[in-house]
Design a protein around this motif. Structure first.
Motif, PDB file in Angstrom:
ATOM      1  N   THR A  95       0.805  -1.216   0.000  1.00 19.64           N
ATOM      2  CA  THR A  95       0.000   0.000   0.000  1.00 19.64           C
ATOM      3  C   THR A  95       0.838   1.265   0.000  1.00 19.64           C
ATOM      4  O   THR A  95       0.312   2.364   0.025  1.00 19.64           O
ATOM      5  CB  THR A  95      -0.909   0.023   1.239  1.00 19.64           C
ATOM      6  N   VAL A  96       2.138   1.108   0.014  1.00 24.16           N
ATOM      7  CA  VAL A  96       2.990   2.297   0.031  1.00 24.16           C
ATOM      8  C   VAL A  96       3.064   2.888  -1.365  1.00 24.16           C
ATOM      9  O   VAL A  96       3.261   2.164  -2.335  1.00 24.16           O
ATOM     10  CB  VAL A  96       4.408   1.950   0.531  1.00 24.16           C
ATOM     11  N   ILE A  97       2.910   4.170  -1.438  1.00 20.98           N
ATOM     12  CA  ILE A  97       2.989   4.828  -2.749  1.00 20.98           C
ATOM     13  C   ILE A  97       4.351   5.494  -2.888  1.00 20.98           C
ATOM     14  O   ILE A  97       4.827   6.143  -1.955  1.00 20.98           O
ATOM     15  CB  ILE A  97       1.867   5.871  -2.881  1.00 20.98           C
ATOM     16  N   GLY A  98       4.943   5.339  -4.053  1.00 19.99           N
ATOM     17  CA  GLY A  98       6.195   6.013  -4.333  1.00 19.99           C
ATOM     18  C   GLY A  98       7.370   5.384  -3.603  1.00 19.99           C
ATOM     19  O   GLY A  98       7.254   4.310  -3.012  1.00 19.99           O
TER      20      GLY A  98
ATOM     21  N   ALA B 132      -1.220  10.521  -6.763  1.00 17.80           N
ATOM     22  CA  ALA B 132      -1.756   9.186  -6.506  1.00 17.80           C
ATOM     23  C   ALA B 132      -2.094   9.010  -5.030  1.00 17.80           C
ATOM     24  O   ALA B 132      -3.078   8.373  -4.668  1.00 17.80           O
ATOM     25  CB  ALA B 132      -0.748   8.127  -6.950  1.00 17.80           C
ATOM     26  N   PHE B 133      -1.259   9.585  -4.197  1.00 17.98           N
ATOM     27  CA  PHE B 133      -1.460   9.494  -2.748  1.00 17.98           C
ATOM     28  C   PHE B 133      -2.787  10.151  -2.350  1.00 17.98           C
ATOM     29  O   PHE B 133      -3.611   9.573  -1.653  1.00 17.98           O
ATOM     30  CB  PHE B 133      -0.283  10.198  -2.053  1.00 17.98           C
ATOM     31  N   LEU B 134      -2.999  11.364  -2.838  1.00 23.46           N
ATOM     32  CA  LEU B 134      -4.249  12.070  -2.521  1.00 23.46           C
ATOM     33  C   LEU B 134      -5.447  11.297  -3.063  1.00 23.46           C
ATOM     34  O   LEU B 134      -6.475  11.157  -2.410  1.00 23.46           O
ATOM     35  CB  LEU B 134      -4.220  13.475  -3.138  1.00 23.46           C
ATOM     36  N   GLU B 135      -5.256  10.793  -4.262  1.00 26.04           N
ATOM     37  CA  GLU B 135      -6.324  10.023  -4.907  1.00 26.04           C
ATOM     38  C   GLU B 135      -6.720   8.830  -4.046  1.00 26.04           C
ATOM     39  O   GLU B 135      -7.895   8.588  -3.775  1.00 26.04           O
ATOM     40  CB  GLU B 135      -5.785   9.545  -6.265  1.00 26.04           C
TER      41      GLU B 135
ATOM     42  N   ASP C  14      -9.633  10.322  -1.978  1.00 22.00           N
ATOM     43  CA  ASP C  14     -10.596  10.253  -3.050  1.00 22.00           C
ATOM     44  C   ASP C  14     -10.836  11.618  -3.665  1.00 22.00           C
ATOM     45  O   ASP C  14     -11.964  12.037  -3.872  1.00 22.00           O
ATOM     46  CB  ASP C  14     -11.924   9.673  -2.501  1.00 22.00           C
ATOM     47  N   VAL C  15      -9.755  12.334  -3.905  1.00 22.76           N
ATOM     48  CA  VAL C  15      -9.949  13.687  -4.416  1.00 22.76           C
ATOM     49  C   VAL C  15     -10.469  13.692  -5.846  1.00 22.76           C
ATOM     50  O   VAL C  15     -11.074  14.661  -6.294  1.00 22.76           O
ATOM     51  CB  VAL C  15      -8.660  14.532  -4.347  1.00 22.76           C
TER      52      VAL C  15
ATOM     53  N   ARG D 192       2.920  15.418   5.763  1.00 22.31           N
ATOM     54  CA  ARG D 192       2.335  16.730   5.541  1.00 22.31           C
ATOM     55  C   ARG D 192       1.181  16.631   4.549  1.00 22.31           C
ATOM     56  O   ARG D 192       0.149  17.253   4.705  1.00 22.31           O
ATOM     57  CB  ARG D 192       3.420  17.662   5.008  1.00 22.31           C
ATOM     58  N   LEU D 193       1.400  15.777   3.550  1.00 18.60           N
ATOM     59  CA  LEU D 193       0.383  15.616   2.516  1.00 18.60           C
ATOM     60  C   LEU D 193      -0.909  15.087   3.142  1.00 18.60           C
ATOM     61  O   LEU D 193      -2.007  15.491   2.766  1.00 18.60           O
ATOM     62  CB  LEU D 193       0.907  14.644   1.460  1.00 18.60           C
TER      63      LEU D 193
END
Ligand SMILES: [Zn+2]
Length: 809
Positions: free
Chosen positions: A463-466, A636-639, A643-644, A667-668
């Motif tokens: 589940t880790v992004i990036g 992608a993280f925000l998505e 669910d932006v 922070r994000l």
């Protein structure tokens, strides 16, 4: 004699391990030590032997260990052989007697197996008895990076990389050639490994494994010039030219951007360079080259001493930048570059004052403060980030002034101050030694067992992004549980090092991992994570009680080693060491033996600044840089978490959030919560919520600030760091105002006063996202003021920088 890289290559296809004679590994940087140990462990297992790490001295009968105990002993010889203090120091240097006895034992067992790790420069190798050992042994060596050794090194890296398995990297055009510069630079092995990883990660197509030489060359432009930083500093202090200052600042800036240095490392580097500047010239021939050669020796000395003294006098401002950067509470721009520019201009401006007598006039208070810091007891107070580099610099300065003898009056004063500071350092060393002896062993150590990360978004790596490289490698290490490896994760605050460490710990400690190595989420260990009782223990290297914590930790490892009768878990503990770069060296060294030795404990060191971690620790770890998220990853993280995409957000709004987060997941996440909450009504509202809306009102005060800072009374008005209208403000408001002035100065600096330097990312987000006309207005005010005074904009800027960025601000 064989190269370690060749040995590692051979170990992949066959068994190069001799069982009829010792194997000696002479390492330099030690960057391949973990890989060597892992390979030896595998090879030994092939002979039904367990690799066992021992610290010399050797005991009688050691050469029978493989017969009676099924052990292959690996002796890790110390890099020093002086007399130790502190009995429980696992890296205790060998006494001369113990060394002599060990070598005698070794001499009569040269036809038996055994592995010896020896640092290249260790005095052990100069002992008369050692030559016989090496004569009989298979000697492996970590080669210096030369034209001759580079191909082997690269072959080994290419064969062992997981970034592009199976790819024919070396056969591709330009790949090999791109490393030529490292040879000229006399780079060490870690630098080559890093360069290799970067070539593969950044310049190689992940699907086709095609290496893109053109792209690499573009990146390389930014790498140029780093060699010359010390040379720029020499030029600046000798010739005192504006252009040398520009070269120096650009050089430092590039070096930092390219290597991902923290502010702390940048400043520490400058201290080290300055110390070298003060050393007697070791290459008189080289020093004669160029314009510098025409400068008389006394003037060279004066320039160097003045620079060193001013660097110390500006230390308050430098420490402020270091601390802000370190604690991550910097909301605005990075102030270190303008602070260094201010220091440089201060140096140049003092040229004339030198004629008049005291070039340190007005800077004596700051200088005295810096000199008094060395030798203070800061053990229980806030740490002193520059202690060790400052101590070196002060000693170098005192030595240089003593060497110089007769000089101008200010030399004498400076010499007195520096000598007194050295005296205090010596005294502190004595006090520390005394305290170590007095230290009582009682008192219950409080081990900090922390709960899992507050927001358990990352249960598994899936589940880790990036941060793909670090994640892939951590996953691989977690799967190969028998490797016995320790890890070092480094990167800026909030980038997710701790989350990665905990995800890794979950995987490693799980008793029923899935086929791909993931934690099951159901076994006892996995459940223990939810209650905070897991075998993952976190300690903070910057904790005031770190001494006791370290002892306790070592004890834990030893007990875990003893409970082997019923093998419940192959690995019982994962120790996550926070702030490994701030761990006191003497205490850190206690961890070294458990780190390398223990089959039942893993260590994950976390650090902002990789180079500030003890070299001995780094050499025992695989290290990975955890990079901030790239823009697409942040999207992608925000998505994923907020669910932006499901809600119609303005692209500018998302860009703002991503920008303000600086690629740091923590922070994000905070910003994402604002975005996904009741929601801002628009861009302006969002800016306001993020505290990024001050530029528009601030631009109205700007002309007054510029005028005040350049008027004759600037020094008086700003003696307290603020102008008179600020008297009734609170401390916090005043600090924020100072910060804003500094942010605008940085903007103006980047936009017009000096071209080049780092780009847009260095600008405060509030200024980045305000109306472009406001940004122009800030710069225009400075230019107008300059016109009015008939001077250059640079002069106006420099004066402001001195007021607002130096220790008075
Ligand atoms: Zn499990």
């Amino acid at each position: 004699m064989m190269r370690d890289v060749d040995f590692l290559l051979a170990a992949r296809t066959g068994d190069p391990l001799p069982l009829d004679r010792p194997l000696v590994y002479r390492y330099r940087s030690g960057a391949l030590r973990p890989r060597m140990i892992a390979a030896l462990r595998r090879l030994a297992a092939g002979h039904s032997l367990a690799l066992w790490l021992e610290a010399p001295p050797l005991r009688p009968g050691f050469d029978r260990a493989h017969v009676f105990l099924s052990q292959l002993l690996l002796f890790d010889w110390p890099a020093r052989t002086a007399r130790p203090k502190g009995l429980d120091d696992p890296r205790k240097p060998l006494s001369a007697d113990a060394l002599q006895r060990s070598l005698e034992l070794l001499a009569v067992s040269l036809d038996g197996p055994g592995v010896h790790f020896l640092e290249h420069a260790s005095p052990v190798a100069r002992h008369p008895g050692w030559a016989a050992v090496e004569r009989g042994a298979l000697v492996l060596e970590e080669p210096a990076i030369t034209r001759g050794s580079l191909p082997s090194v690269l072959r080994c890296l290419a064969a062992t990389t997981d970034l592009a398995p199976g790819a024919d990297l070396l056969g591709q055009r330009g790949f090999f050639a791109s490393f030529a510069g490292l040879v000229e630079e006399r780079a060490d092995l870690p630098a080559v490994i890093q360069a290799f990883d970067e070539r593969v990660l950044l310049c190689t197509d992940p699907a086709t494994h095609r290496y893109d030489a053109a792209r690499d060359r573009r990146d390389a432009v930014g790498r140029r010039g780093r060699r010359a930083v010390l040379s720029h500093l020499r030029d600046l202090t000798a010739l005192r030219r504006e252009c040398d200052l520009d070269d120096l600042l650009c050089g430092l800036d590039e070096r930092r951007a390219e290597r991902g240095w923290s502010t702390h490392h940048l400043v520490a580097d400058l201290y080290r360079l300055t110390s070298r500047l003060l050393e007697p010239a070791s290459h008189p021939r080289r020093a004669r080259l160029g314009a510098r050669s025409r400068v008389a020796a006394p003037r060279l000395a004066e320039g160097a001493a003045l620079w060193a003294a001013l660097l110390l006098a500006w230390e308050d401002a430098l420490i402020r930048s270091v601390e802000e950067d370190r604690h991550g509470y910097r909301r605005g721009p990075d102030l270190i570059v303008p602070a260094l520019a201010g220091l440089g201009r201060d140096f140049l401006a003092r040229e004339e004052r030198a004629e008049a007598g005291d070039p340190l006039n007005g800077r004596r208070a700051g200088l005295a403060r810096a000199l008094s810091r060395g030798g203070m007891d800061v053990r229980d107070g806030p740490g002193d980030p520059l202690a060790s580099v400052r101590n070196t610099l002060v000693r170098a300065l005192a030595a240089m002034l003593a060497r110089f003898g007769e000089g101008p009056d200010w030399f004498e004063h400076l010499h007195e101050g520096a000598s007194a500071a050295c005296g205090r350092l010596d005294e502190k060393a004595r006090r520390d030694a005394q305290r170590e002896e007095d230290e009582d062993e009682q008192g219950t150590p409080r081990c900090l067992v922390l709960a899992p990360p507050p927001s358990p978004l990352h249960q598994t790596f899936a589940t880790v992004i990036g941060r793909g490289h670090a994640v892939a490698e951590l996953r691989r290490h977690a799967r190969a549980r028998t490797d016995g490896v320790d890890l070092l994760l480094h990167g800026p605050d909030g980038v997710g090092k701790r989350t990665l460490a905990w995800s890794y710990a979950r995987m490693v400690l799980c008793t029923q991992p899935s086929p791909d190595g993931g934690a099951c989420g159901a076994c006892r260990s996995c459940r223990a994570f939810e209650t905070g009782q897991s075998g993952c223990i976190e300690i903070d290297g910057a904790h005031p009680d770190i001494d006791k914590l370290s002892r306790h930790l070592v004890m834990r490892v030893q007990t875990a080693e003893l409970v082997v009768s019923e093998v419940v878990l192959p690995i019982r503990h994962v120790f996550v060491i926070h702030n490994a770069d701030r761990y006191p060296p003497a205490m850190f060294d206690r961890l070294l033996k458990p780190m390398e030795d223990s089959g039942r404990a893993r260590f994950v060191l976390l650090a902002r600044d990789r180079r500030a971690v003890r070299m001995a620790g780094r050499s025992r770890c695989f290290d990975y840089r955890v990079r901030p998220l790239q823009r697409s990853e942040a999207e992608a993280f925000l998505e994923k978490y907020f669910d932006v995409g499901g809600r119609a957000y303005d692209a500018a709004m998302l860009a703002l959030v991503i920008d303000a987060s600086e690629g740091r997941p923590n922070r994000l996440r905070r910003l994402g919560e604002i975005l996904a909450g009741p929601g801002p009504s628009g861009l302006v509202d969002m800016c306001a919520r993020l505290g990024l809306d001050w530029a528009e009102s601030f631009v109205r005060h700007w002309p007054a600030i510029v005028a005040a800072a350049t008027s004759a009374s600037a020094g008086v008005v700003n003696a307290s760091g603020v102008d008179r209208t600020d008297i009734d403000r609170t401390e916090a408001e005043r600090a924020e105002r100072v910060r804003r002035v500094q942010a605008v100065l940085q903007l103006v600096h980047l936009r017009g006063v000096r071209q080049g330097s780092s780009g847009r990312d260095a600008i405060d987000p509030a200024l980045r996202h305000c109306d472009p006309s406001i940004r122009d207005a800030f710069a225009a005010v400075v230019h107008r003021q300059a016109e009015r005074e008939g001077v250059s904009a640079e002069t106006v800027w420099a004066r402001m920088a001195e007021t607002w960025l130096s220790d008075r601000a």
